[in-house]
Design an enzyme around this catalytic site. Structure first.
Site, PDB file in Angstrom:
ATOM      1  CG  PHE A 156      -1.620   1.167   1.611  1.00  0.00           C
ATOM      2  CD1 PHE A 156      -2.351   1.888   0.671  1.00  0.00           C
ATOM      3  CD2 PHE A 156      -1.589   1.624   2.929  1.00  0.00           C
ATOM      4  CE1 PHE A 156      -3.026   3.044   1.035  1.00  0.00           C
ATOM      5  CE2 PHE A 156      -2.262   2.768   3.298  1.00  0.00           C
ATOM      6  CZ  PHE A 156      -2.970   3.488   2.349  1.00  0.00           C
ATOM      7  CB  ALA A 171       9.102  -5.877   3.522  1.00  0.00           C
ATOM      8  CD  GLN A 224       1.719  -9.592  10.975  1.00  0.00           C
ATOM      9  OE1 GLN A 224       0.653  -9.448  10.346  1.00  0.00           O
ATOM     10  NE2 GLN A 224       1.900  -9.072  12.166  1.00  0.00           N
ATOM     11  CB  SER A 241       3.709   1.525  13.836  1.00  0.00           C
ATOM     12  OG  SER A 241       2.388   1.604  14.260  1.00  0.00           O
ATOM     13  CE1 TYR A 258       3.016  -3.689  12.370  1.00  0.00           C
ATOM     14  CE2 TYR A 258       1.885  -2.099  13.764  1.00  0.00           C
ATOM     15  CZ  TYR A 258       2.544  -2.413  12.587  1.00  0.00           C
ATOM     16  OH  TYR A 258       2.726  -1.436  11.631  1.00  0.00           O
ATOM     17  CE  LYS A 275       6.305  -2.045  11.843  1.00  0.00           C
ATOM     18  NZ  LYS A 275       6.998  -2.076  10.560  1.00  0.00           N
TER      19      LYS A 275
HETATM   20  N1  LIG Z   1      -0.661   1.302   6.805  1.00  0.00           N
HETATM   21  C1  LIG Z   1      -0.538   1.835   8.015  1.00  0.00           C
HETATM   22  O1  LIG Z   1      -1.500   2.409   8.583  1.00  0.00           O
HETATM   23  C2  LIG Z   1       0.784   1.775   8.737  1.00  0.00           C
HETATM   24  C3  LIG Z   1       0.899   2.458   9.965  1.00  0.00           C
HETATM   25  C4  LIG Z   1       2.107   2.397  10.646  1.00  0.00           C
HETATM   26  C5  LIG Z   1       3.167   1.699  10.115  1.00  0.00           C
HETATM   27  N2  LIG Z   1       3.030   1.032   8.926  1.00  0.00           N
HETATM   28  C6  LIG Z   1       4.174   0.286   8.425  1.00  0.00           C
HETATM   29  O2  LIG Z   1       4.447   0.690   7.095  1.00  0.00           O
HETATM   30  C7  LIG Z   1       4.959  -0.419   6.355  1.00  0.00           C
HETATM   31  C8  LIG Z   1       4.163  -0.605   5.066  1.00  0.00           C
HETATM   32  O3  LIG Z   1       2.814  -0.838   5.414  1.00  0.00           O
HETATM   33  P1  LIG Z   1       1.673  -1.068   4.324  1.00  0.00           P
HETATM   34  O4  LIG Z   1       0.410  -0.564   4.917  1.00  0.00           O
HETATM   35  O5  LIG Z   1       2.126  -0.577   3.000  1.00  0.00           O
HETATM   36  O6  LIG Z   1       1.610  -2.664   4.330  1.00  0.00           O
HETATM   37  P2  LIG Z   1       1.333  -3.690   3.104  1.00  0.00           P
HETATM   38  O7  LIG Z   1       0.980  -4.989   3.732  1.00  0.00           O
HETATM   39  O8  LIG Z   1       0.410  -3.094   2.104  1.00  0.00           O
HETATM   40  O9  LIG Z   1       2.778  -3.797   2.449  1.00  0.00           O
HETATM   41  C9  LIG Z   1       3.781  -4.630   2.942  1.00  0.00           C
HETATM   42  C10 LIG Z   1       4.513  -5.206   1.754  1.00  0.00           C
HETATM   43  O10 LIG Z   1       5.589  -6.033   2.251  1.00  0.00           O
HETATM   44  C11 LIG Z   1       5.566  -7.284   1.567  1.00  0.00           C
HETATM   45  N3  LIG Z   1       6.095  -8.274   2.523  1.00  0.00           N
HETATM   46  C12 LIG Z   1       5.508  -8.732   3.650  1.00  0.00           C
HETATM   47  N4  LIG Z   1       6.309  -9.620   4.262  1.00  0.00           N
HETATM   48  C13 LIG Z   1       7.432  -9.722   3.512  1.00  0.00           C
HETATM   49  C14 LIG Z   1       8.627 -10.475   3.619  1.00  0.00           C
HETATM   50  N5  LIG Z   1       8.835 -11.322   4.653  1.00  0.00           N
HETATM   51  N6  LIG Z   1       9.570 -10.340   2.660  1.00  0.00           N
HETATM   52  C15 LIG Z   1       9.368  -9.487   1.606  1.00  0.00           C
HETATM   53  N7  LIG Z   1       8.265  -8.755   1.447  1.00  0.00           N
HETATM   54  C16 LIG Z   1       7.299  -8.868   2.392  1.00  0.00           C
HETATM   55  C17 LIG Z   1       4.121  -7.529   1.165  1.00  0.00           C
HETATM   56  O11 LIG Z   1       3.997  -8.386   0.042  1.00  0.00           O
HETATM   57  C18 LIG Z   1       3.646  -6.097   0.866  1.00  0.00           C
HETATM   58  O12 LIG Z   1       3.865  -5.765  -0.493  1.00  0.00           O
HETATM   59  C19 LIG Z   1       4.924  -1.614   7.294  1.00  0.00           C
HETATM   60  O13 LIG Z   1       6.203  -1.783   7.856  1.00  0.00           O
HETATM   61  C20 LIG Z   1       3.930  -1.197   8.347  1.00  0.00           C
HETATM   62  O14 LIG Z   1       4.178  -1.848   9.581  1.00  0.00           O
HETATM   63  C21 LIG Z   1       1.859   1.059   8.225  1.00  0.00           C
END
Ligand SMILES: NC(=O)c1ccc[n+]([C@@H]2O[C@H](COP(=O)([O-])OP(=O)(O)OC[C@H]3O[C@@H](n4cnc5c(N)ncnc54)[C@H](O)[C@@H]3O)[C@@H](O)[C@H]2O)c1
Length: 306
Positions: free
Chosen positions: A14, A77, A79, A121, A145, A149
């Site tokens: 995303f 990347a 979980q 996060s 989670y 982080k």
């Molecule tokens: N979306 C939010 O609200 C939010 C808030 C705080 C922090 N974050 C952090 O931002 C980052 C991106 O979040 P997002 O919302 O885009 O998540 P998302 O799940 O859309 O994207 C994560 C990507 O990482 C890939 N991935 C997962 N495990 C992997 C692995 N072991 N090896 C290689 N690739 C792997 C997935 O295929 C995916 O494309 C994450 O670290 C998340 O913890 C997101």
């Protein structure tokens, strides 16, 4: 602008997809590591982006980083699901902690490496006693989670102390925007249910608050963070607190669909209030969030496309 090599882990997810869109507007070289476990390789990813499909914990990923020898790594990347982290602490820690350590150890071997940008996060703060959280506020995660982080931030800080490893950890508030796959975040869930003429589920009283930040603002911040000269932790947020009830009203109004939500007990691990001060990042970069919640939602639901 000097051409640099950027490597984005999780670049098909995303936030990663939006980071790629912004980087494609620059002359920089772009490389992605993603195992496609939840991400998608979309048409916006273009031929200018090199994709390596592998797991961040693998030796293949280490080898690729050394081969590409990036100046910057934006490490996304992970979980990302809080309930999954409660059910499977082992998987969450393995992906998030061991995966991050694997990436940072690879970067330490690169001679001209400039900075590691880590997606942290607001979940590291847990339940806030203060109305506006700063980077100095207590970090007491309420989920594995959030803990994963926080542990990664501490590994980065330790590596800075031990070997002057340059990093920035960005603590994102709740990020929203259009997703390629069915989003599990509260805004996507409300929108999806309403569009299907079903009652959205609202956990707890709905008076719990979050700081909602539009994905485009987060992507801009991630790229700007590469220019910061001082390693450390920065909040990426709007400074605005919005209750879940208010968000529900916003989404209903924008979609012009009115359905009474189904109320359920609060979820384990969820924090009650969350609102972050973005002052430190503003001072370091001049960045400001461009979109209000209303404007972000209008873009998310394609009411505004420019
Ligand atoms: N979306 C939010 O609200 C939010 C808030 C705080 C922090 N974050 C952090 O931002 C980052 C991106 O979040 P997002 O919302 O885009 O998540 P998302 O799940 O859309 O994207 C994560 C990507 O990482 C890939 N991935 C997962 N495990 C992997 C692995 N072991 N090896 C290689 N690739 C792997 C997935 O295929 C995916 O494309 C994450 O670290 C998340 O913890 C997101």
């Amino acid at each position: 602008m000097e051409k640099k090599r950027f490597l984005i882990t999780g670049g098909c997810g995303f936030i990663g997809t939006q980071v790629l869109r912004e980087l494609l507007e620059t002359p920089h070289e772009i490389f992605v590591i993603d195992d496609l476990s939840s991400g998608e390789w979309t048409s916006t990813s273009e031929t200018r982006v090199a994709l390596k499909v592998c797991d961040i914990r693998s030796e293949e990923a280490t080898k690729y980083i050394l081969e590409v020898s990036p100046h910057y790594v934006i490490h996304l990347a992970a979980q990302v699901d809080v309930p999954t982290s409660m059910a499977r602490q082992d998987i969450d820690a393995d992906t998030n902690i061991m995966g991050t350590i694997n990436m940072l150890l690879a970067c330490k071997k690169i001679a001209n490496f400039e900075r590691f940008i880590f997606a942290s996060s607001a979940a590291v703060y847990g339940n806030s006693e203060t109305s506006l959280l700063t980077e100095l506020s207590d970090a007491k995660p309420r989920s594995p989670y959030g803990m994963s982080k926080l542990v990664c931030e501490q590994y980065l800080s330790l590596n800075k102390t031990m070997d002057d490893f340059p990093y920035c950890a960005l603590r994102f508030a709740n990020v929203y925007g259009k997703k390629n796959r069915l989003g599990k975040d509260v805004i996507s869930c409300f929108g999806n249910k309403l569009k299907n003429q079903e009652a959205p589920i609202l956990f707890g009283s709905g008076e719990q608050t979050r700081d909602f930040i539009f994905v485009d603002d987060v992507a801009t911040a991630l790229i700007l963070a590469t220019e910061i000269k001082k390693s450390g932790i920065y909040n990426i947020a709007t400074n605005e607190q919005t209750s879940i009830n208010e968000v529900f009203q916003h989404v209903s109004n924008i979609l012009q669909i009115s359905i009474t939500p189904k109320r359920m007990a609060p979820r384990l691990g969820d924090v009650y209030n969350s609102c972050l001060s973005n002052q430190k990042f503003k001072d370091a970069t001049g960045w400001e969030p461009k979109y209000t919640l209303q404007e972000g939602l209008e873009r998310m639901y394609n009411l505004i496309t420019t």
